[in-house]
Design a protein around this motif. Sequence first.
Motif, PDB file in Angstrom:
ATOM      1  N   GLU A 297      -9.835   2.402  30.109  1.00 30.02           N
ATOM      2  CA  GLU A 297     -10.555   2.752  31.068  1.00 30.02           C
ATOM      3  C   GLU A 297     -10.718   1.790  32.405  1.00 30.02           C
ATOM      4  N   LYS A 298     -11.155   1.881  33.310  1.00 36.26           N
ATOM      5  CA  LYS A 298     -11.692   1.231  34.736  1.00 36.26           C
ATOM      6  C   LYS A 298     -12.631   0.383  34.620  1.00 36.26           C
ATOM      7  N   SER A 299     -13.436  -0.911  34.998  1.00 35.99           N
ATOM      8  CA  SER A 299     -14.416  -1.300  34.890  1.00 35.99           C
ATOM      9  C   SER A 299     -15.095  -1.107  35.976  1.00 35.99           C
ATOM     10  N   ASP A 300     -16.527  -1.110  36.747  1.00 31.67           N
ATOM     11  CA  ASP A 300     -17.040  -0.994  38.170  1.00 31.67           C
ATOM     12  C   ASP A 300     -17.241  -2.397  38.059  1.00 31.67           C
ATOM     13  N   ALA A 301     -17.560  -2.878  39.062  1.00 28.41           N
ATOM     14  CA  ALA A 301     -18.001  -4.156  39.719  1.00 28.41           C
ATOM     15  C   ALA A 301     -19.292  -4.442  39.153  1.00 28.41           C
ATOM     16  N   GLU A 302     -19.946  -3.830  38.520  1.00 26.36           N
ATOM     17  CA  GLU A 302     -21.272  -4.209  37.161  1.00 26.36           C
ATOM     18  C   GLU A 302     -21.106  -4.717  36.401  1.00 26.36           C
ATOM     19  N   ASP A 303     -19.523  -3.939  35.646  1.00 25.04           N
ATOM     20  CA  ASP A 303     -19.493  -4.653  34.726  1.00 25.04           C
ATOM     21  C   ASP A 303     -19.222  -5.917  34.486  1.00 25.04           C
ATOM     22  N   TYR A 304     -18.663  -6.465  35.530  1.00 25.57           N
ATOM     23  CA  TYR A 304     -17.887  -7.616  35.376  1.00 25.57           C
ATOM     24  C   TYR A 304     -19.271  -8.686  35.500  1.00 25.57           C
ATOM     25  N   ARG A 305     -20.714  -7.855  35.983  1.00 25.51           N
ATOM     26  CA  ARG A 305     -21.494  -9.634  35.701  1.00 25.51           C
ATOM     27  C   ARG A 305     -21.851 -10.342  37.238  1.00 25.51           C
ATOM     28  N   TYR A 306     -21.093 -10.271  37.716  1.00 23.68           N
ATOM     29  CA  TYR A 306     -20.802 -10.896  39.017  1.00 23.68           C
ATOM     30  C   TYR A 306     -22.004 -12.198  39.878  1.00 23.68           C
ATOM     31  N   PHE A 307     -21.984 -12.730  39.333  1.00 19.34           N
ATOM     32  CA  PHE A 307     -23.176 -13.597  40.612  1.00 19.34           C
ATOM     33  C   PHE A 307     -21.881 -15.487  40.591  1.00 19.34           C
ATOM     34  N   PRO A 308     -23.085 -15.564  42.461  1.00 22.41           N
ATOM     35  CA  PRO A 308     -22.530 -16.747  42.679  1.00 22.41           C
ATOM     36  C   PRO A 308     -22.295 -17.722  42.043  1.00 22.41           C
ATOM     37  N   GLU A 309     -21.208 -18.555  41.953  1.00 25.31           N
ATOM     38  CA  GLU A 309     -20.620 -19.462  41.331  1.00 25.31           C
ATOM     39  C   GLU A 309     -21.136 -20.933  41.794  1.00 25.31           C
ATOM     40  N   PRO A 310     -22.456 -21.667  40.796  1.00 26.19           N
ATOM     41  CA  PRO A 310     -22.889 -22.635  40.830  1.00 26.19           C
ATOM     42  C   PRO A 310     -22.417 -23.489  40.778  1.00 26.19           C
ATOM     43  N   ASP A 311     -20.949 -24.139  40.871  1.00 25.65           N
ATOM     44  CA  ASP A 311     -20.129 -25.564  41.053  1.00 25.65           C
ATOM     45  C   ASP A 311     -19.775 -25.540  42.442  1.00 25.65           C
ATOM     46  N   LEU A 312     -19.720 -24.473  42.969  1.00 23.60           N
ATOM     47  CA  LEU A 312     -19.396 -24.414  44.583  1.00 23.60           C
ATOM     48  C   LEU A 312     -19.879 -24.460  45.761  1.00 23.60           C
TER      49      LEU A 312
END
Length: 509
Positions: A297-312
């Motif tokens: 079942e296709k995940s939506d964007a919120e399922d990936y818990r995006y947050f800014p990469e702190p090391d770049l």
Amino acid sequence: MTETLLSYEDVLARFDPALGLEVHVELNTATKMFCGCPTTFGAEPNTQVCPTCLGLPGSMPVVNAKAVESAIRIGLALNCEIAEWCRFARKNYFYPDMPKNFQTSQYDEPIAFNGYMDVEVDGETYRVGIERAHMEEDTGKSTHIGTTGRIHGADYSLVDYNRAGIPLIEIVTKPVLGTGAKAPEVARAYVAQLRDLLLGLGVSDVRMEQGSLRCDVNLSLAPKSSVEPVERRPEPVEGTTLGIRTETKNVNSLRSVERATRYEMQRHAAVLSEGGKVLQETRHWHEDTGVTTSGREKSDAEDYRYFPEPDLVPVAPSREWVEQLRTELPEPPHARRARLQTEWGFSDLEMRDTVGAGALGLVEETIAAGTAPQAARKWWLGELARRANESETELAALGVTPADVARVQALVDEGTLNDKLARQVFDGLLAGEGTPDEIVAARGLAIVSDEGALGTAVDHAIAANPDVADKIRDGKVAAAGALIGAVMKEMQGQADANRVRELILERLT
């Protein structure tokens, strides 16, 4: 389980398709996206890895500047806006080929966005809107050992992390509407033209058979005439006029892009016609059977818990740099096609067929190697296209190179081969028997130039066909064709038909 399909004619009578294509392009940088590991294809498994691309504690990523430059060049070539400031994000999900348990990608701040590319199918131009082209890293490669070849039903799985961290550009289209019956062909033409564009930019080898260009085909259907002709829409969800979409993952040939699109149109239509509901999911394309099967079942964007990469740190390309890269772009695809058509003297139909077969670059390279345009086109769109269709292979993946074709035609031009013998050389090339010259020598394919042997064969043909010989003596020169055929049969095709004709006429007129 066999899926129910609606006939393609019924699909078109009742529904309007909406396409969405996501193309993942591996860049040809020397090192990976965030570390210094090499990117050589085909290395021994797990020999091109380091603490950074394996996600070990304490390792720190650094952005590959060449990859950023390639991303900007791709964005500019797709008529995109280039961000003045963008950053990476962490896309969190677990899968064995993700050693960090997250993928470093771009989410709401891509480096390139809001572009387009025009593609032509059967004389009609379709504008494909580009939503975004963003930077990310590739995953590792899982090999599932068992009868199915997939994780379900596998006895065990092997993971090679050499590919993990290789720079990727993901190019995402806006919903492509108004294609109707041509939807499968438009999908194929878009990917083919995008492949040519990327190859021209020099940013990737775009070898679909090796996975350096992969396509995900999104498809939804809506009741006829319910899709408004607008350029941009939100993600299709239940209740919208675009219908529910499926995403067929990692389609790895132009032919399969077209076939997968057509299959999903027929499958969706059957589900909807029976009162069912299309499940928003990923699908797997099976090249051998020509069907898709359910993935997850296709995940939506919120399922990936995006947050800014702190090391770049953020990426902020200067406007001066962007404009400098713009001045260095190669010729746009439509301008290149028009120029080549004029240079080669092709008709509109000949050029359209060449582009549609995915042979434009192959023909161009063959001509550059010294072959006449019509001869190059003849071999690629005739003999070799037939072989590709028979083996269900892309032309570029056949194993015959433009240099091979140029050499075969050179042997024809110098009188060593005729077209019939040249086809046997292509047999040898496809069988991996060596170069064209080696195949000619090993198979004994060269045309017989011994005048004595040719004369003897001509005499035999005349003696065996006295009625035909009398017709030629009476002035009916066209009858010589029968004697030429008899000579060619005796010589097993290894004779110059023009010289044979001359010898026949010398004897009988």
